[in-house]
Design an enzyme around this catalytic site. Sequence first.
Site, PDB file in Angstrom:
ATOM      1  N   GLY A  22       0.821  -1.214   0.000  1.00 35.44           N
ATOM      2  CA  GLY A  22       0.000   0.000   0.000  1.00 35.44           C
ATOM      3  C   GLY A  22       0.848   1.253   0.000  1.00 35.44           C
ATOM      4  CB  ALA A  23       4.277   1.767  -1.193  1.00 38.25           C
ATOM      5  CG  ASN A  24      -0.917   3.458  -4.075  1.00 42.74           C
ATOM      6  OD1 ASN A  24      -0.945   2.304  -3.640  1.00 42.74           O
ATOM      7  ND2 ASN A  24      -2.013   4.193  -4.219  1.00 42.74           N
ATOM      8  CB  SER A  25      -2.348   6.557  -1.205  1.00 44.13           C
ATOM      9  OG  SER A  25      -2.977   5.394  -0.692  1.00 44.13           O
ATOM     10  N   GLY A  26      -1.231   7.623   1.404  1.00 40.43           N
ATOM     11  CA  GLY A  26      -1.393   7.636   2.853  1.00 40.43           C
ATOM     12  C   GLY A  26      -0.129   7.309   3.616  1.00 40.43           C
ATOM     13  N   GLY A  28       1.475   4.514   3.895  1.00 43.37           N
ATOM     14  CA  GLY A  28       2.447   3.742   3.127  1.00 43.37           C
ATOM     15  C   GLY A  28       3.326   4.618   2.258  1.00 43.37           C
ATOM     16  CB  SER A 152      -6.558   0.072  13.575  1.00 40.01           C
ATOM     17  OG  SER A 152      -7.526   0.994  14.063  1.00 40.01           O
ATOM     18  CE1 TYR A 177      -9.552  -1.319   9.411  1.00 37.73           C
ATOM     19  CE2 TYR A 177     -10.252  -0.257  11.444  1.00 37.73           C
ATOM     20  CZ  TYR A 177      -9.331  -0.410  10.427  1.00 37.73           C
ATOM     21  OH  TYR A 177      -8.167   0.339  10.434  1.00 37.73           O
TER      22      TYR A 177
END
Length: 317
Positions: A22-26, A28, A152, A177
């Site tokens: 998940g490195a493309n946003s947020g 990450g 979380s 979740y």
Amino acid sequence: MSTDWTPEQMPSQAGRQVVVTGANSGVGFEATRAFAAAGAHVVLAVRSTERGQEAKRAVADEYAGASLTVAELDLADLDSVRAFAEWYRTEFDAIHVLCNNAGVMAIPRSETADDFETQFGVNHLGHVALTAGLLDTLRRTNGQTRVVTQSSGVHERGRIDFEDLQSEADYDKWAAYAQSKLANVLFAYELDRRLRAANASVASVACHPGYADTNLQRRGPEQAGSRLRLFGMQVANAVFAQSAERGAWPMLYAATHPDVDGGEYVGPGGLLNMRGHPTEQSSSDRSYDRDVARPLWDVSEDLTGVQFDLPTPTATH
């Protein structure tokens, strides 16, 4: 233990291999920036290689010497997880840090390519399979080597429902979740116990970002088509959240701090553990329950078809 730690205090990561899901946003993306700035070679493991390339360009524009590779990884498809692990083993002979970061939150019920409830499948099972696929490489790597699994604070509300793991009989998006995030911590701790039992030079650590302003909160309302909930999330993010950059600090601390040796839970130490500098904390009582962790480990291996070559820990591990 309170700290004033920031990524500027990270040891040099030159010569080290890091994988961030998940490195493309947020969070990450921010972790990728920090690792690259410290000299690591970072593999951006992303579902969309197009968005991954955009992230790579953004980091490279900021840090001219950044060493980055984009690779496709869809945690909702075990075939994709296996393909990524095989590709990585072919391309690289070391991995110093595996950041199990990607996730989905509070979305309408759906299923992965392998018929798992999506939150449990992506957040937990996909990362279990990925870790298993990269474990031999992790164990062969010289130096400080870690698996960092992102959870979380919501894990504190979670319970592992072995009778309905896929939430088929009853689905509540927040309960699902919370279960997946509790599974993340249980997995991180059980992995560390088994690594210790094997005398492996790999540490497993759990972390959480606090309340960070990312796209994660928006996806549930967007998929549900709820403009009101989307507006509420945007207002809450603006008022209460810390930045995604600061949300990445616990993961970076867990991945690089010399005092971390496995089995820790790292999160922001400020207001209600939602923001602030990273600290080592206690997770929920349920997360330390080995009588839950062991059957979860077994069923996770069964569902994903992976097998960790690690001994079952004794009471002393």
